[in-house]
Design an enzyme around this catalytic site. Sequence first.
Site, mmCIF file in Angstrom:
data_model
loop_
_atom_site.group_PDB
_atom_site.id
_atom_site.type_symbol
_atom_site.label_atom_id
_atom_site.label_comp_id
_atom_site.label_asym_id
_atom_site.label_seq_id
_atom_site.Cartn_x
_atom_site.Cartn_y
_atom_site.Cartn_z
ATOM 1 N N ASP A 9 4.719 7.766 3.211
ATOM 2 C CA ASP A 9 3.333 7.313 3.096
ATOM 3 C C ASP A 9 2.663 7.778 1.802
ATOM 4 O O ASP A 9 1.460 8.023 1.758
ATOM 5 C CB ASP A 9 2.486 7.776 4.310
ATOM 6 C CG ASP A 9 3.155 7.423 5.617
ATOM 7 O OD1 ASP A 9 3.614 6.275 5.726
ATOM 8 O OD2 ASP A 9 3.249 8.285 6.497
ATOM 9 N N GLY A 11 2.483 5.982 -0.852
ATOM 10 C CA GLY A 11 1.957 4.820 -1.592
ATOM 11 C C GLY A 11 3.063 4.142 -2.391
ATOM 12 O O GLY A 11 2.794 3.528 -3.424
ATOM 13 N N LYS A 12 4.296 4.237 -1.896
ATOM 14 C CA LYS A 12 5.434 3.640 -2.610
ATOM 15 C C LYS A 12 5.312 2.123 -2.700
ATOM 16 O O LYS A 12 5.724 1.525 -3.675
ATOM 17 C CB LYS A 12 6.759 3.978 -1.904
ATOM 18 C CG LYS A 12 7.098 5.452 -1.918
ATOM 19 C CD LYS A 12 8.371 5.731 -1.157
ATOM 20 C CE LYS A 12 8.285 5.435 0.316
ATOM 21 N NZ LYS A 12 7.333 6.257 1.071
ATOM 22 N N GLY A 36 6.344 1.453 6.893
ATOM 23 C CA GLY A 36 5.223 0.527 6.854
ATOM 24 C C GLY A 36 4.681 0.518 5.442
ATOM 25 O O GLY A 36 4.247 1.550 4.938
ATOM 26 N N HIS A 37 4.786 -0.608 4.792
ATOM 27 C CA HIS A 37 4.314 -0.705 3.407
ATOM 28 C C HIS A 37 3.072 -1.575 3.349
ATOM 29 O O HIS A 37 3.093 -2.709 3.821
ATOM 30 C CB HIS A 37 5.396 -1.310 2.505
ATOM 31 C CG HIS A 37 6.572 -0.403 2.328
ATOM 32 N ND1 HIS A 37 7.748 -0.800 1.757
ATOM 33 C CD2 HIS A 37 6.737 0.892 2.659
ATOM 34 C CE1 HIS A 37 8.584 0.223 1.735
ATOM 35 N NE2 HIS A 37 7.995 1.259 2.285
ATOM 36 N N GLN A 217 10.180 5.982 3.585
ATOM 37 C CA GLN A 217 9.954 7.374 3.996
ATOM 38 C C GLN A 217 9.908 8.299 2.771
ATOM 39 O O GLN A 217 9.557 7.822 1.702
ATOM 40 C CB GLN A 217 11.006 7.834 5.026
ATOM 41 C CG GLN A 217 10.877 7.171 6.391
ATOM 42 C CD GLN A 217 11.626 5.864 6.538
ATOM 43 O OE1 GLN A 217 12.738 5.733 6.085
ATOM 44 N NE2 GLN A 217 11.009 4.883 7.152
ATOM 45 N N GLY A 295 0.025 3.547 13.988
ATOM 46 C CA GLY A 295 -1.426 3.746 14.056
ATOM 47 C C GLY A 295 -1.820 5.198 14.320
ATOM 48 O O GLY A 295 -3.001 5.513 14.445
ATOM 49 N N SER A 409 -2.541 6.492 -9.841
ATOM 50 C CA SER A 409 -3.097 5.398 -9.047
ATOM 51 C C SER A 409 -4.408 5.844 -8.414
ATOM 52 O O SER A 409 -4.469 6.878 -7.747
ATOM 53 C CB SER A 409 -2.074 5.003 -7.981
ATOM 54 O OG SER A 409 -2.682 4.171 -7.032
HETATM 55 P P1 IMP Z 1 12.054 7.718 13.169
HETATM 56 O O1 IMP Z 1 12.347 7.373 11.765
HETATM 57 O O2 IMP Z 1 11.309 6.641 13.922
HETATM 58 O O3 IMP Z 1 13.267 8.188 13.923
HETATM 59 O O4 IMP Z 1 11.032 8.962 13.170
HETATM 60 C C1 IMP Z 1 11.431 10.259 12.752
HETATM 61 C C2 IMP Z 1 10.318 10.947 11.996
HETATM 62 O O5 IMP Z 1 10.105 10.291 10.759
HETATM 63 C C3 IMP Z 1 8.960 10.933 12.714
HETATM 64 O O6 IMP Z 1 8.275 12.131 12.400
HETATM 65 C C4 IMP Z 1 8.250 9.766 12.078
HETATM 66 O O7 IMP Z 1 6.834 9.869 12.171
HETATM 67 C C5 IMP Z 1 8.735 9.899 10.639
HETATM 68 N N1 IMP Z 1 8.715 8.627 9.912
HETATM 69 C C6 IMP Z 1 9.580 7.603 10.011
HETATM 70 N N2 IMP Z 1 9.252 6.623 9.165
HETATM 71 C C7 IMP Z 1 8.164 7.028 8.485
HETATM 72 C C8 IMP Z 1 7.393 6.459 7.423
HETATM 73 O O8 IMP Z 1 7.659 5.365 6.918
HETATM 74 N N3 IMP Z 1 6.357 7.212 6.988
HETATM 75 C C9 IMP Z 1 6.073 8.436 7.497
HETATM 76 N N4 IMP Z 1 6.770 9.002 8.474
HETATM 77 C C10 IMP Z 1 7.818 8.315 8.962
#
Ligand code: IMP
Length: 422
Positions: A9, A11-12, A36-37, A217, A295, A409
């Site tokens: 998160d 801001g990629k 989520g982008h 991530q 969310g 940014s």
């Molecule tokens: P999973 O990837 O759904 O297995 O989640 C494992 C951990 O990675 C959790 O703490 C999620 O909140 C975190 N996580 C997974 N994808 C993202 C992302 O795109 N941004 C931030 N945290 C993420």
Amino acid sequence: MILGSQWGDEGKGKITDYFTEKSDMIVRFQGGTNAGHTIVVKNEKFKFHLLPSGILHPEKKSIIGNGVVVDPKILIQEIEGLEKKGIQPNLLISERANVIMPYHKIMDSAEEKIRGKKIGTTKRGIGPCYSDKISRGGIRMMDLTDEKILKEKLDNIIPVKQKIFQAFGEETILSTNETLKEYLEYGKKLGKYIADTSLIINQAFDNGKNVLLEGAQGTQLDVDHGTYPYTTSSNTIAGGGCTGSGISPLKIKNIIGVVKAYTTRVGEGPMPTELEDKTGKQIRDKGSEYGTTTGRPRRCGWLDMVVVNYACRINGFTSLAVTKIDVLSGLEKLKICKAYKYNNEIITNFPADIRILEKCVPVYEEFDGWEEKNWKEIVKSGYDALPENMKKYLEYISSSSKVPTGIVSLGPGREETINLKG
Ligand code: IMP
């Protein structure tokens, strides 16, 4: 290559979209619908979980590489959403990419329930899908277009999953026939996009094209180098870009580390600079720090340079893109964590053992803040026009990391960006 230097998160999406202008091909190489982008183009907000951020440029090729785990249902929704807006995706999906199946999502929730300490996963089936991939029981994109193979695999897998469900006290009954029908239908819809993407990416290199690898991530969520077990299940770091797309490390010329000007984390696990006070809340509200996928409110805290410097070491960033620095405007004093204190010892290297990390107390450098301004206007005059205190904050980041800042940014739009390299 564009990578997250913290817990995701950063801001990629925006930075990728910005560099897409200069690229011919955009590749995602790991993760899945956990990502989520958010991209804002001309005041219109686009949210993607699977599609590469470059998808808004139909003249460029977007690729979902073999390292991604694909939820075909969501992917089709994203494609159809774009088509409704008149954008025809210029997309290819690796035939080798593993597919998220209904049983993966059920297991993601079931495993969380029995865990003593929860990870706080996004419940999108990511971990169980990667587990099946590594144990060689996965379904790959190419299987969705071959009824015989898919049936054979599902006939083998589903009875086993059903037994596992029972052990977990899960009541869902899976139908092999229904699953087969549903996933063959996805195969029909996605068939035209499925290809040998490693070949196509390498051909692009051979033809002198610019290829952009888009990480999902962040470094601290890397399954090997992050705060294990509070990580995701893929390699989010630079090395993952090669395995997840099928290219040589020698092909990578620039590795941009995206650094959010403060720290956020969603899900469980240690976060030394977390602010559980009104400053943390102020940053969360101003920065809209709520998960794009789930969310959930993100945990917010001061910038942690122990984390960022570790990311520089693991990834070999050639430059940094500092994002969301505008969010810190209006705070009288700011802090950056420069080291941790652990048992009266000062540590500057990020510890591998989270039991140590949990006891680390941040050592801070303090900065004077700056006032809120019309950043859209200021950006037009470039870096020099930024407030002196903001520049001091930014310069601390590059001197501590020994990596130059290439991008600053100051807002979600493409036009709210300063490129220091011109
Ligand atoms: P999973 O990837 O759904 O297995 O989640 C494992 C951990 O990675 C959790 O703490 C999620 O909140 C975190 N996580 C997974 N994808 C993202 C992302 O795109 N941004 C931030 N945290 C993420």
